[in-house]
Design a protein around this motif. Structure first.
Motif, short mmCIF file in Angstrom:
data_model
loop_
_atom_site.label_atom_id
_atom_site.label_comp_id
_atom_site.label_asym_id
_atom_site.label_seq_id
_atom_site.Cartn_x
_atom_site.Cartn_y
_atom_site.Cartn_z
N SER A 145 0.86 -1.18 0.00
CA SER A 145 0.00 0.00 0.00
C SER A 145 0.89 1.22 0.00
CB SER A 145 -0.88 -0.01 1.24
OG SER A 145 -1.62 -1.19 1.27
N ASP A 150 -0.99 4.61 5.98
CA ASP A 150 -1.49 3.25 6.02
C ASP A 150 -0.60 2.36 6.86
OD1 ASP A 150 -3.59 3.82 4.53
OD2 ASP A 150 -2.85 3.02 2.66
N HIS A 178 -1.91 -2.48 6.12
CA HIS A 178 -1.63 -1.26 5.36
C HIS A 178 -0.27 -0.70 5.77
CE1 HIS A 178 -5.94 -1.63 4.92
NE2 HIS A 178 -5.99 -0.60 4.09
#
Length: 357
Positions: A19, A24, A300
């Motif tokens: 990601s 994240d 993430h």
């Protein structure tokens, strides 16, 4: 480097998740975060007296499949700031096995007790930004990450405070300083780079004659300043009180600002004090990012993802924290941390520290 390598599967490689959002975080399955070493981790945190008693140091047998499961490349997750462009990954639906059964009979007692030895307490932090002022002052909620989703703690930044000041409560609806549900607080310095965690005891100025009611310092967090603006993973130092021979926290009750955990650490007066650090992520050329193995508990990439370890045993994860959705994070902790310590350390990572980014 071997810490970050994973076993290769015979059926071919899977791509690591990548990601790209700086806010994240990393992965969400659930292997217990436990050292493979046979030595008792309790010895790392004891600061005096006899060795831990045998019956208190016995570990529970690991759940079935813990040691036999192979780690796939998906467990290596992006940790923080990255260089270059990353490929967007297809999110895979993974089922997270529930946390071990943990009984919470007395909430106030439970959140201040160290995690049982040999058990990883798996939690989930949710951030609520809805409402008029919650954009600036979100409320954070901590629940056990299991089927019952047992509520543990709530925290919120105080308004009109000169420095960052978070109140922590055992009631999700009562976050007042004077309320009976107030269990602790997190306070920063002016720069927002050093934090101290207190329980709900009294300020030294309002101490009893025997000082028995004075607040304890449960932890301190130091973020290395980054005034030159170089991008890269955050560097954290976590200071906690040591444990005695009965595996109980040594009370640290400073009488003034010159006797707290931060001052002891700064002066290298480490009696009854333990120093921990975040585990350094490793740069991965393939994904063009820093990666850490979160054993599937973080999904993430984020600058906020971290794992806290003792330098003498970097495989024993004392605590880990990372994002699994826009406003949801996993927070897992092991002995000797308690829920209040771990939650406060996590809250410090949300604070806006310009000198640390």
């Amino acid at each position: 480097m071997s810490v970050f390598q994973v076993k290769k599967e015979k059926k071919g490689k899977k791509k690591a998740a990548t990601s790209s959002d700086e806010e994240d975080d990393s992965d969400s399955s659930t292997k217990p975060i436990r050292s493979e070493k046979k030595k008792n981790p309790a010895s790392l945190f004891q600061t005096g007296g006899d060795p831990p008693k045998e019956k208190k140091s016995k570990k529970k047998a690991p759940p079935k499949g813990d040691e036999s499961e192979e780690e796939t490349p998906e467990t290596l997750q992006k940790n923080s700031n990255k260089k270059g462009k990353a490929k967007k990954s297809k999110k895979q639906k993974e089922e997270r096995p529930p946390s071990p059964v943990i009984e919470v009979e007395n909430l106030e007692e439970f959140v201040l007790q160290p995690a049982p030895q040999g058990v990883t307490v798996k939690c989930r932090v949710t951030r609520d930004k809805k409402g008029m002022d919650r954009g600036l002052y979100p409320t954070y909620y901590l629940h056990l990450d299991n089927d019952k989703k047992v509520f543990l703690l709530a925290g919120r930044k105080r308004k009109k405070s000169k420095t960052s000041n978070y109140l922590i409560s055992i009631d999700p609806t009562d976050l007042s300083r004077g309320g009976e549900n107030f269990i602790g607080k997190l306070r920063s310095n002016l720069m927002g780079t050093r934090f101290t965690v207190f329980d709900n005891g009294a300020n030294p100025d309002r101490a009893n004659a025997d000082w028995s009611n004075v607040r304890q310092e449960l932890s301190a967090v130091v973020y290395e300043t980054n005034v030159l603006g170089f991008k890269g993973p955050r560097k954290m130092t976590v200071i906690i009180p040591g444990m005695n021979a009965d595996c109980e926290r040594v009370p640290i009750r400073p009488r003034n600002d010159n006797d707290g955990l931060l001052m002891r650490w700064q002066n290298r007066n480490m009696d009854n004090v333990i120093e921990l650090h975040n585990k350094a992520p490793v740069w991965n050329d393939e994904t063009q990012s820093y990666v850490l193995n979160f054993h599937g508990r973080v999904t993430h990439a984020s600058v906020k993802n971290f794992q806290i370890v003792h330098s003498s045993d970097p495989d024993y994860i004392v605590m880990q924290f990372g994002r699994v959705a826009d406003d949801a994070f996993t927070m897992d902790y092991n002995y000797p941390l308690c829920a209040v310590q771990a939650f406060a350390i996590a809250l410090s990572s949300f604070d806006g520290k310009l000198a640390c980014e």
